[in-house]
Design a protein around this motif. Structure first.
Motif, PDB file in Angstrom:
ATOM      1  N   GLY A 133       0.797  -1.227   0.000  1.00  0.00           N
ATOM      2  CA  GLY A 133       0.000   0.000   0.000  1.00  0.00           C
ATOM      3  C   GLY A 133       0.823   1.267   0.000  1.00  0.00           C
ATOM      4  O   GLY A 133       0.269   2.362  -0.017  1.00  0.00           O
ATOM      5  N   GLU A 134       2.141   1.167   0.034  1.00  0.00           N
ATOM      6  CA  GLU A 134       2.962   2.369   0.106  1.00  0.00           C
ATOM      7  C   GLU A 134       3.496   2.760  -1.273  1.00  0.00           C
ATOM      8  O   GLU A 134       3.520   1.944  -2.195  1.00  0.00           O
ATOM      9  N   ALA A 135       3.919   4.047  -1.365  1.00  0.00           N
ATOM     10  CA  ALA A 135       4.639   4.491  -2.556  1.00  0.00           C
ATOM     11  C   ALA A 135       6.118   4.576  -2.187  1.00  0.00           C
ATOM     12  O   ALA A 135       6.475   4.854  -1.034  1.00  0.00           O
ATOM     13  N   LEU A 136       6.958   4.335  -3.176  1.00  0.00           N
ATOM     14  CA  LEU A 136       8.404   4.295  -2.950  1.00  0.00           C
ATOM     15  C   LEU A 136       9.063   5.526  -3.572  1.00  0.00           C
ATOM     16  O   LEU A 136       8.764   5.891  -4.713  1.00  0.00           O
ATOM     17  N   GLY A 137       9.937   6.160  -2.788  1.00  0.00           N
ATOM     18  CA  GLY A 137      10.730   7.271  -3.312  1.00  0.00           C
ATOM     19  C   GLY A 137      12.164   7.148  -2.817  1.00  0.00           C
ATOM     20  O   GLY A 137      12.538   6.125  -2.244  1.00  0.00           O
ATOM     21  N   ARG A 138      12.945   8.191  -3.054  1.00  0.00           N
ATOM     22  CA  ARG A 138      14.358   8.178  -2.607  1.00  0.00           C
ATOM     23  C   ARG A 138      14.604   9.391  -1.725  1.00  0.00           C
ATOM     24  O   ARG A 138      14.211  10.523  -2.082  1.00  0.00           O
ATOM     25  N   LEU A 139      15.283   9.179  -0.605  1.00  0.00           N
ATOM     26  CA  LEU A 139      15.705  10.297   0.228  1.00  0.00           C
ATOM     27  C   LEU A 139      16.910  10.967  -0.426  1.00  0.00           C
ATOM     28  O   LEU A 139      17.541  10.389  -1.329  1.00  0.00           O
ATOM     29  N   ALA A 140      17.249  12.158   0.049  1.00  0.00           N
ATOM     30  CA  ALA A 140      18.381  12.887  -0.539  1.00  0.00           C
ATOM     31  C   ALA A 140      19.661  12.056  -0.485  1.00  0.00           C
ATOM     32  O   ALA A 140      20.527  12.168  -1.365  1.00  0.00           O
ATOM     33  N   ASP A 141      19.787  11.186   0.554  1.00  0.00           N
ATOM     34  CA  ASP A 141      21.006  10.368   0.660  1.00  0.00           C
ATOM     35  C   ASP A 141      20.922   9.083  -0.171  1.00  0.00           C
ATOM     36  O   ASP A 141      21.796   8.229  -0.079  1.00  0.00           O
ATOM     37  N   GLY A 142      19.874   8.945  -0.962  1.00  0.00           N
ATOM     38  CA  GLY A 142      19.778   7.813  -1.886  1.00  0.00           C
ATOM     39  C   GLY A 142      19.027   6.602  -1.329  1.00  0.00           C
ATOM     40  O   GLY A 142      18.736   5.666  -2.058  1.00  0.00           O
ATOM     41  N   ARG A 143      18.700   6.622  -0.016  1.00  0.00           N
ATOM     42  CA  ARG A 143      17.999   5.460   0.542  1.00  0.00           C
ATOM     43  C   ARG A 143      16.545   5.416   0.060  1.00  0.00           C
ATOM     44  O   ARG A 143      15.919   6.463  -0.147  1.00  0.00           O
ATOM     45  N   ALA A 144      16.020   4.190  -0.077  1.00  0.00           N
ATOM     46  CA  ALA A 144      14.607   4.034  -0.418  1.00  0.00           C
ATOM     47  C   ALA A 144      13.763   4.471   0.773  1.00  0.00           C
ATOM     48  O   ALA A 144      14.117   4.209   1.921  1.00  0.00           O
ATOM     49  N   VAL A 145      12.652   5.140   0.470  1.00  0.00           N
ATOM     50  CA  VAL A 145      11.724   5.507   1.540  1.00  0.00           C
ATOM     51  C   VAL A 145      10.314   5.115   1.115  1.00  0.00           C
ATOM     52  O   VAL A 145       9.917   5.313  -0.028  1.00  0.00           O
ATOM     53  N   PHE A 146       9.580   4.506   2.057  1.00  0.00           N
ATOM     54  CA  PHE A 146       8.226   4.024   1.786  1.00  0.00           C
ATOM     55  C   PHE A 146       7.229   4.954   2.468  1.00  0.00           C
ATOM     56  O   PHE A 146       7.356   5.235   3.669  1.00  0.00           O
ATOM     57  N   VAL A 147       6.236   5.417   1.705  1.00  0.00           N
ATOM     58  CA  VAL A 147       5.289   6.399   2.242  1.00  0.00           C
ATOM     59  C   VAL A 147       3.859   5.950   1.920  1.00  0.00           C
ATOM     60  O   VAL A 147       3.493   5.832   0.743  1.00  0.00           O
ATOM     61  N   PRO A 148       3.045   5.709   2.944  1.00  0.00           N
ATOM     62  CA  PRO A 148       1.659   5.325   2.674  1.00  0.00           C
ATOM     63  C   PRO A 148       0.820   6.521   2.218  1.00  0.00           C
ATOM     64  O   PRO A 148       1.155   7.676   2.529  1.00  0.00           O
ATOM     65  N   TYR A 149      -0.241   6.257   1.494  1.00  0.00           N
ATOM     66  CA  TYR A 149      -1.246   7.254   1.064  1.00  0.00           C
ATOM     67  C   TYR A 149      -0.676   8.314   0.117  1.00  0.00           C
ATOM     68  O   TYR A 149      -1.240   9.384  -0.052  1.00  0.00           O
ATOM     69  N   ALA A 150       0.484   8.022  -0.475  1.00  0.00           N
ATOM     70  CA  ALA A 150       1.048   8.937  -1.472  1.00  0.00           C
ATOM     71  C   ALA A 150       0.957   8.272  -2.842  1.00  0.00           C
ATOM     72  O   ALA A 150       0.718   7.066  -2.942  1.00  0.00           O
ATOM     73  N   LEU A 151       1.139   9.060  -3.894  1.00  0.00           N
ATOM     74  CA  LEU A 151       1.028   8.537  -5.258  1.00  0.00           C
ATOM     75  C   LEU A 151       2.311   8.816  -6.037  1.00  0.00           C
ATOM     76  O   LEU A 151       2.960   9.845  -5.811  1.00  0.00           O
ATOM     77  N   PRO A 152       2.650   7.937  -6.971  1.00  0.00           N
ATOM     78  CA  PRO A 152       3.807   8.205  -7.830  1.00  0.00           C
ATOM     79  C   PRO A 152       3.642   9.558  -8.527  1.00  0.00           C
ATOM     80  O   PRO A 152       2.534   9.920  -8.944  1.00  0.00           O
ATOM     81  N   GLY A 153       4.737  10.290  -8.636  1.00  0.00           N
ATOM     82  CA  GLY A 153       4.698  11.610  -9.271  1.00  0.00           C
ATOM     83  C   GLY A 153       4.456  12.717  -8.262  1.00  0.00           C
ATOM     84  O   GLY A 153       4.687  13.888  -8.565  1.00  0.00           O
ATOM     85  N   GLU A 154       4.003  12.383  -7.068  1.00  0.00           N
ATOM     86  CA  GLU A 154       3.728  13.429  -6.077  1.00  0.00           C
ATOM     87  C   GLU A 154       4.996  13.800  -5.331  1.00  0.00           C
ATOM     88  O   GLU A 154       5.848  12.950  -5.066  1.00  0.00           O
ATOM     89  N   MET A 155       5.088  15.101  -4.992  1.00  0.00           N
ATOM     90  CA  MET A 155       6.116  15.499  -4.042  1.00  0.00           C
ATOM     91  C   MET A 155       5.411  15.622  -2.689  1.00  0.00           C
ATOM     92  O   MET A 155       4.322  16.215  -2.594  1.00  0.00           O
ATOM     93  N   ALA A 156       6.014  15.009  -1.658  1.00  0.00           N
ATOM     94  CA  ALA A 156       5.348  14.968  -0.360  1.00  0.00           C
ATOM     95  C   ALA A 156       6.312  15.385   0.739  1.00  0.00           C
ATOM     96  O   ALA A 156       7.512  15.119   0.674  1.00  0.00           O
ATOM     97  N   ARG A 157       5.734  16.047   1.743  1.00  0.00           N
ATOM     98  CA  ARG A 157       6.518  16.332   2.964  1.00  0.00           C
ATOM     99  C   ARG A 157       6.227  15.191   3.928  1.00  0.00           C
ATOM    100  O   ARG A 157       5.048  14.875   4.189  1.00  0.00           O
ATOM    101  N   ILE A 158       7.282  14.561   4.425  1.00  0.00           N
ATOM    102  CA  ILE A 158       7.086  13.397   5.286  1.00  0.00           C
ATOM    103  C   ILE A 158       7.887  13.547   6.568  1.00  0.00           C
ATOM    104  O   ILE A 158       8.838  14.331   6.631  1.00  0.00           O
ATOM    105  N   ARG A 159       7.451  12.804   7.580  1.00  0.00           N
ATOM    106  CA  ARG A 159       8.255  12.691   8.807  1.00  0.00           C
ATOM    107  C   ARG A 159       8.758  11.263   8.881  1.00  0.00           C
ATOM    108  O   ARG A 159       7.965  10.322   8.722  1.00  0.00           O
ATOM    109  N   LEU A 160      10.061  11.080   9.070  1.00  0.00           N
ATOM    110  CA  LEU A 160      10.598   9.718   9.109  1.00  0.00           C
ATOM    111  C   LEU A 160      10.146   9.021  10.385  1.00  0.00           C
ATOM    112  O   LEU A 160      10.313   9.542  11.488  1.00  0.00           O
ATOM    113  N   THR A 161       9.555   7.829  10.207  1.00  0.00           N
ATOM    114  CA  THR A 161       9.080   7.078  11.367  1.00  0.00           C
ATOM    115  C   THR A 161       9.961   5.858  11.617  1.00  0.00           C
ATOM    116  O   THR A 161       9.901   5.256  12.671  1.00  0.00           O
ATOM    117  N   ASP A 162      10.718   5.492  10.642  1.00  0.00           N
ATOM    118  CA  ASP A 162      11.542   4.293  10.719  1.00  0.00           C
ATOM    119  C   ASP A 162      12.798   4.623   9.912  1.00  0.00           C
ATOM    120  O   ASP A 162      12.731   4.765   8.695  1.00  0.00           O
TER     121      ASP A 162
END
Ligand SMILES: C[S@@+](CC[C@H](N)C(=O)[O-])C[C@H]1O[C@@H](n2cnc3c(N)ncnc32)[C@H](O)[C@@H]1O
Length: 408
Positions: free
Chosen positions: A15-44
């Motif tokens: 159910g999550e969308a996958l993006g990349r953090l500035a340091d190149g790590r994969a980040v998983f974000v629920p309720y987001a869509l590909p193509g979106e820019m999102a502000r997130i808080r890291l939980t893990d």
């Protein structure tokens, strides 16, 4: 607290969308869509990947739609209400293919078009947790907190008319409460608790009521089961038995299995994880010998009633991984429909050594299907076709039916 801005690239299973953090790590974000820019808080925040909570959509996708339910993102039950139904179907097809390729190591898997469902009000069974105040609610994903709910758009209308009238305040010992719908809008209320003594409850509603405690099921009112109709056949389903939650889609899955298996009067067929006999009942008239395996005593009792008319059906009430390795039979066809964990290793090894011509694998988890698919192909089986069935619209869950044949 660390906030980040990320652009999401793709949907992943869960159910999550996958993006990349500035340091190149994969980040998983629920309720987001590909193509979106999102502000997130890291939980893990792990060395190789991270998970984020969606704080704000900075640039929304043109695909984004308004969710139907006010509890969306809070209650944990739905993952895709912000996505049009047609797109949900495409996501599930893509995710299934990706799992088969990446985990299953299958090259260009033959994924057929997904079979859609009615997108809302499809569940014939719904399970609630109870708040300390006695309200019905759902447990938010990954938490033990029960969120009281006022509306839910997944259960059938018949269930939705009744649950808001239930008041569980008087029964603090209850763990869970379920409602299961059958034919003619018959309903069964199932009260679950760890207390051995059944609860006392006065309900002025036309319902059957069962108490599911450590000693099994006890009927408190009405019948000890509901009847569910599939392709003009009636299935008895007791409080403790599994049944597919989306009745119209269960009909389509049965038809698909019948259409794609080479059944003859000489066939010996094993139906492993058979439940109350949904697939067995439709397969039995077409084969010479049917061996069904199920470890839930309640489901086995239902099975015996549901398939009472057939003399050539054997039912084993035991774990599949215990029965298959010592089975005295040479099945040409094996049908498996395991829980999310997939096939236990001894069950899969036994399938390989029984060596059926065809294996039909009904799966509710593409990750464990892909894991098992890799073992099957290493064991000499080839995936012929796989069809996703959207049994669970608005959620990330993916049901599929695949057919595997022994390489000649
Ligand atoms: C996904 S359900 C499928 C049931 C049935 N095929 C149907 O469509 O209604 C999985 C079934 O396997 C049973 N089960 C789970 N683990 C099992 C095991 N290790 N051995 C035998 N049955 C098991 C469950 O009780 C449940 O009835």
């Amino acid at each position: 607290m660390t906030f980040e801005e990320v652009t999401l690239d793709t949907h992943v299973y869960g159910g999550e969308a996958l993006g990349r953090l500035a340091d190149g790590r994969a980040v998983f974000v629920p309720y987001a869509l590909p193509g979106e820019m999102a502000r997130i808080r890291l939980t893990d925040d792990k060395p190789r990947y991270a998970r984020g909570k969606l704080i704000e959509i900075v640039t929304p996708s043109p695909e984004r739609i308004a969710p139907r339910c006010p509890h969306f993102t809070q209650c944990g039950g739905c993952h895709y209400q912000h996505i049009p139904y047609e797109t949900q179907l495409q996501i599930k097809t893509d995710v299934l293919r990706d799992q088969l390729e990446r985990i299953g190591k299958l090259n260009n898997p033959p994924v057929r078009p997904i079979v859609p469902s009615q997108p809302w009000n499809y569940r014939n069974h719904v399970q609630f947790h109870i708040t300390p105040e006695g309200e019905l609610g759902y447990q938010a994903g990954g938490s033990n907190t029960t969120l009281p709910i006022r509306e839910c758009h997944l259960p059938t209308e018949a269930i939705n008319q009744v649950w808001p009238l239930l008041d569980m305040e008087a029964i603090p010992s209850l763990e869970r409460v379920s409602l299961r719908g059958g034919m003619n809008d018959d309903l069964m209320l199932i009260l679950e608790s760890n207390e051995p003594e059944p609860v006392e409850l006065e309900i002025d509603l036309p319902l059957s009521v069962a108490y599911l405690g450590p000693g099994g099921a006890l009927v408190l009112a009405g019948d000890d089961h509901v009847i569910i109709e599939i392709q003009q056949r009636l299935f008895r389903v007791s409080a403790g038995s599994f049944f597919q939650v989306n009745t119209p889609m269960a009909e389509q899955m049965v038809a698909h299995v019948l259409e794609n298996l080479p059944l003859t009067p000489q066939t010996t067929l094993v139906d492993a994880y058979c439940g109350v006999g949904l697939f067995s009942a439709f397969l039995a008239p077409h084969v010479g010998r049917l061996i069904s395996i199920e470890d839930s005593p309640d489901a086995c009792e239902d099975f015996e009633v549901n398939l009472d008319e057939f003399d050539h059906v054997e039912l084993y009430e035991a774990p599949v991984e215990d029965v298959l390795p010592t089975l005295d039979a040479h099945p040409q066809i094996i049908v498996v429909d395991p829980p999310r964990s997939g096939l236990a290793r001894p069950a899969l090894d036994a399938i390989l050594s029984l060596g059926p011509d065809v294996l039909a694998y009904i799966s509710c988890d593409p990750a464990t299907l892909a894991r098992d698919g890799k073992r099957l192909s290493n064991g000499g089986y080839q995936l012929q076709q796989i069809t996703p069935f959207d049994l669970f619209p608005q959620t990330y869950h993916i049901e599929s039916i695949s057919f595997w044949t022994a390489a000649k």
